[in-house]
Design an enzyme around this catalytic site. Structure first.
Site, PDB file in Angstrom:
ATOM      1  N   ASP A   1       0.836  -1.204   0.000  1.00  0.00           N
ATOM      2  CA  ASP A   1       0.000   0.000   0.000  1.00  0.00           C
ATOM      3  C   ASP A   1       0.872   1.256   0.000  1.00  0.00           C
ATOM      4  O   ASP A   1       1.994   1.247   0.515  1.00  0.00           O
ATOM      5  CB  ASP A   1      -0.897  -0.019   1.249  1.00  0.00           C
ATOM      6  CG  ASP A   1      -2.054   0.966   1.133  1.00  0.00           C
ATOM      7  OD1 ASP A   1      -2.334   1.442   0.014  1.00  0.00           O
ATOM      8  OD2 ASP A   1      -2.677   1.264   2.167  1.00  0.00           O
TER       9      ASP A   1
ATOM     10  N   GLY B   1       0.063   5.507  -4.271  1.00  0.00           N
ATOM     11  CA  GLY B   1      -0.560   6.779  -4.632  1.00  0.00           C
ATOM     12  C   GLY B   1      -0.025   7.922  -3.793  1.00  0.00           C
ATOM     13  O   GLY B   1       0.351   8.987  -4.315  1.00  0.00           O
ATOM     14  N   ARG B   2       0.063   7.702  -2.463  1.00  0.00           N
ATOM     15  CA  ARG B   2       0.543   8.775  -1.580  1.00  0.00           C
ATOM     16  C   ARG B   2       2.027   9.059  -1.818  1.00  0.00           C
ATOM     17  O   ARG B   2       2.474  10.195  -1.755  1.00  0.00           O
ATOM     18  CB  ARG B   2       0.284   8.405  -0.122  1.00  0.00           C
ATOM     19  CG  ARG B   2      -1.158   8.666   0.290  1.00  0.00           C
ATOM     20  CD  ARG B   2      -1.515   7.978   1.555  1.00  0.00           C
ATOM     21  NE  ARG B   2      -1.626   6.537   1.356  1.00  0.00           N
ATOM     22  CZ  ARG B   2      -1.547   5.644   2.326  1.00  0.00           C
ATOM     23  NH1 ARG B   2      -1.336   6.034   3.563  1.00  0.00           N
ATOM     24  NH2 ARG B   2      -1.687   4.365   2.066  1.00  0.00           N
TER      25      ARG B   2
ATOM     26  N   HIS C   1       2.464   3.752  -8.987  1.00  0.00           N
ATOM     27  CA  HIS C   1       2.334   2.312  -9.262  1.00  0.00           C
ATOM     28  C   HIS C   1       3.573   1.802 -10.006  1.00  0.00           C
ATOM     29  O   HIS C   1       4.040   0.693  -9.767  1.00  0.00           O
ATOM     30  CB  HIS C   1       1.064   2.027 -10.061  1.00  0.00           C
ATOM     31  CG  HIS C   1      -0.190   2.340  -9.289  1.00  0.00           C
ATOM     32  ND1 HIS C   1      -0.364   1.954  -7.972  1.00  0.00           N
ATOM     33  CD2 HIS C   1      -1.333   3.009  -9.638  1.00  0.00           C
ATOM     34  CE1 HIS C   1      -1.553   2.368  -7.546  1.00  0.00           C
ATOM     35  NE2 HIS C   1      -2.147   3.015  -8.533  1.00  0.00           N
TER      36      HIS C   1
ATOM     37  N   SER D   1      -6.983  -5.827  -5.681  1.00  0.00           N
ATOM     38  CA  SER D   1      -8.079  -6.502  -4.977  1.00  0.00           C
ATOM     39  C   SER D   1      -9.350  -6.450  -5.824  1.00  0.00           C
ATOM     40  O   SER D   1      -9.471  -5.618  -6.740  1.00  0.00           O
ATOM     41  CB  SER D   1      -8.332  -5.830  -3.626  1.00  0.00           C
ATOM     42  OG  SER D   1      -8.995  -4.600  -3.818  1.00  0.00           O
ATOM     43  N   THR D   2     -10.296  -7.317  -5.475  1.00  0.00           N
ATOM     44  CA  THR D   2     -11.571  -7.304  -6.198  1.00  0.00           C
ATOM     45  C   THR D   2     -12.281  -5.958  -6.002  1.00  0.00           C
ATOM     46  O   THR D   2     -13.107  -5.570  -6.816  1.00  0.00           O
ATOM     47  CB  THR D   2     -12.482  -8.460  -5.716  1.00  0.00           C
ATOM     48  OG1 THR D   2     -12.450  -8.488  -4.276  1.00  0.00           O
ATOM     49  CG2 THR D   2     -12.007  -9.801  -6.228  1.00  0.00           C
TER      50      THR D   2
ATOM     51  N   ASN E   1     -10.637  -3.065  -5.956  1.00  0.00           N
ATOM     52  CA  ASN E   1      -9.904  -2.018  -6.677  1.00  0.00           C
ATOM     53  C   ASN E   1     -10.538  -1.664  -8.029  1.00  0.00           C
ATOM     54  O   ASN E   1     -10.218  -0.631  -8.624  1.00  0.00           O
ATOM     55  CB  ASN E   1      -8.432  -2.409  -6.896  1.00  0.00           C
ATOM     56  CG  ASN E   1      -7.591  -2.359  -5.633  1.00  0.00           C
ATOM     57  OD1 ASN E   1      -6.600  -3.070  -5.493  1.00  0.00           O
ATOM     58  ND2 ASN E   1      -7.973  -1.504  -4.677  1.00  0.00           N
TER      59      ASN E   1
HETATM   60  C1  FPP Z   1      -1.870   0.250  -3.337  1.00  0.00           C
HETATM   61  O1  FPP Z   1      -1.461   1.575  -3.288  1.00  0.00           O
HETATM   62  C2  FPP Z   1      -1.383  -0.346  -4.561  1.00  0.00           C
HETATM   63  C3  FPP Z   1      -2.166  -0.880  -5.542  1.00  0.00           C
HETATM   64  C4  FPP Z   1      -3.630  -0.957  -5.493  1.00  0.00           C
HETATM   65  C5  FPP Z   1      -1.570  -1.401  -6.749  1.00  0.00           C
HETATM   66  C6  FPP Z   1      -0.372  -2.256  -6.467  1.00  0.00           C
HETATM   67  C7  FPP Z   1       0.433  -2.306  -7.670  1.00  0.00           C
HETATM   68  C8  FPP Z   1       1.766  -2.457  -7.664  1.00  0.00           C
HETATM   69  C9  FPP Z   1       2.602  -2.666  -6.493  1.00  0.00           C
HETATM   70  C10 FPP Z   1       2.502  -2.385  -8.930  1.00  0.00           C
HETATM   71  C11 FPP Z   1       1.969  -3.272  -9.962  1.00  0.00           C
HETATM   72  C12 FPP Z   1       2.335  -4.661  -9.721  1.00  0.00           C
HETATM   73  C13 FPP Z   1       1.960  -5.576 -10.553  1.00  0.00           C
HETATM   74  C14 FPP Z   1       2.341  -6.985 -10.427  1.00  0.00           C
HETATM   75  C15 FPP Z   1       1.166  -5.122 -11.636  1.00  0.00           C
HETATM   76  P1  FPP Z   1      -2.583   2.692  -3.333  1.00  0.00           P
HETATM   77  O2  FPP Z   1      -2.813   3.053  -4.754  1.00  0.00           O
HETATM   78  O3  FPP Z   1      -3.785   2.216  -2.599  1.00  0.00           O
HETATM   79  O4  FPP Z   1      -1.867   3.851  -2.592  1.00  0.00           O
HETATM   80  P2  FPP Z   1      -2.569   4.938  -1.660  1.00  0.00           P
HETATM   81  O5  FPP Z   1      -3.170   4.184  -0.486  1.00  0.00           O
HETATM   82  O6  FPP Z   1      -1.426   5.802  -1.250  1.00  0.00           O
HETATM   83  O7  FPP Z   1      -3.582   5.644  -2.500  1.00  0.00           O
END
Ligand code: FPP
Length: 251
Positions: free
Chosen positions: A27, A30-31, A44, A72-73, A75
């Site tokens: 996680d 984004g931040r 990402h 996740s489902t 997302n």
């Molecule tokens: C959570 O951070 C991250 C995700 C939902 C995407 C995870 C993706 C990767 C680590 C890279 C891609 C990997 C593959 C195998 C494709 P967030 O977006 O929820 O961050 P935030 O909480 O700061 O908004």
């Protein structure tokens, strides 16, 4: 991509006990990006760059199974452009990383609903899983379009469809039909990004695992953080609901 560390990798610390299975909620992409004035997609991308670094470090610690929660489902509810960006990135990451991972003996498994992914991505994931199926090194489960409750529902439905009676729906039978069937349950679940929740990840399998929460955002979660999580785990005293030093009812 070949990861060239700027400095020599730190020696791997000795651990008195190590987990057989580590699961990670990656996680904070984004931040991480927003804090740098970048787009979420850049976050990402940086998160994807970090995958190999972390897989390698757990490999050096000889952790046999690593599960990475990438999508996740839930997302799917994000803005369309972000979802599309993650899907494209996933395809590129598989193309770019698979040869190196294959050469180091990694066996890639997918957990989650593969059929729900775009066709091109499904093909890439299947090809990567097939290509590495005979490898005997670390197992890396890519949880992509995964939901823990859906995993349990699917397992129970499979049992019911096979004609199981109520008595035959046991913990062992359900575990044997989850997407992680045959693998040890996670001993350690790490969540980066500062939140303290498991967000529908491995809800059955994580019943007795230890948790490690860090405020570090996923793209910054490097080898030193892996070491710290494993050192902390090795100091935990796990009781599994028992009283240490006392014989149980079974003697
Ligand atoms: C959570 O951070 C991250 C995700 C939902 C995407 C995870 C993706 C990767 C680590 C890279 C891609 C990997 C593959 C195998 C494709 P967030 O977006 O929820 O961050 P935030 O909480 O700061 O908004």
């Amino acid at each position: 991509m070949v990861v060239q560390p700027a400095v020599a990798a730190a020696p791997v610390p000795h651990l008195d006990s190590r987990p057989q299975h580590v699961a990670i909620i990656m996680d904070g992409n984004g931040r991480w990006a927003e804090g740098r004035g970048l787009s979420r997609q850049e976050g990402h991308r940086a998160g994807a760059e970090n995958l190999r670094v972390v897989i390698e470090r757990f490999g050096q610690h000889q952790v046999p199974v690593l599960t990475l929660f990438a999508f996740s489902t839930e997302n799917w509810g994000r803005p369309r452009a972000e979802v599309d960006g993650i899907m494209r990135l996933a395809g590129r990451v598989i193309d770019r990383e698979m040869t190196a991972l294959h050469e180091t003996g990694v066996r890639l498994c997918h957990i989650g609903d593969l059929e729900g992914l775009p066709k091109g991505l499904q093909k890439r994931v299947k090809a990567a899983v097939e290509r590495t199926a005979g490898n005997t090194g670390m197992t890396v489960n890519l949880a992509f379009n995964y939901g823990g409750r859906a995993d349990i529902v699917a397992a129970v439905r499979t049992l019911v469809a096979a004609g199981a009676t109520a008595e035959q729906i046991t913990e062992e039978a359900i575990a044997a039909h989850l997407t992680t069937a045959g693998q040890p349950d996670p001993d350690l679940l790490i969540r980066t990004g500062g939140e303290h929740r498991i967000s529908n990840f491995l809800v059955w399998q994580a019943a007795y695992c230890e948790y490690h929460f860090t405020t570090t955002q996923w793209p910054d979660f490097g080898p030193a953080e892996v070491d710290a999580a494993l050192v902390e785990f090795s100091r935990r005293r796990r009781r599994f609901g028992l009283v240490p030093g006392e014989p149980g009812r079974g003697g």
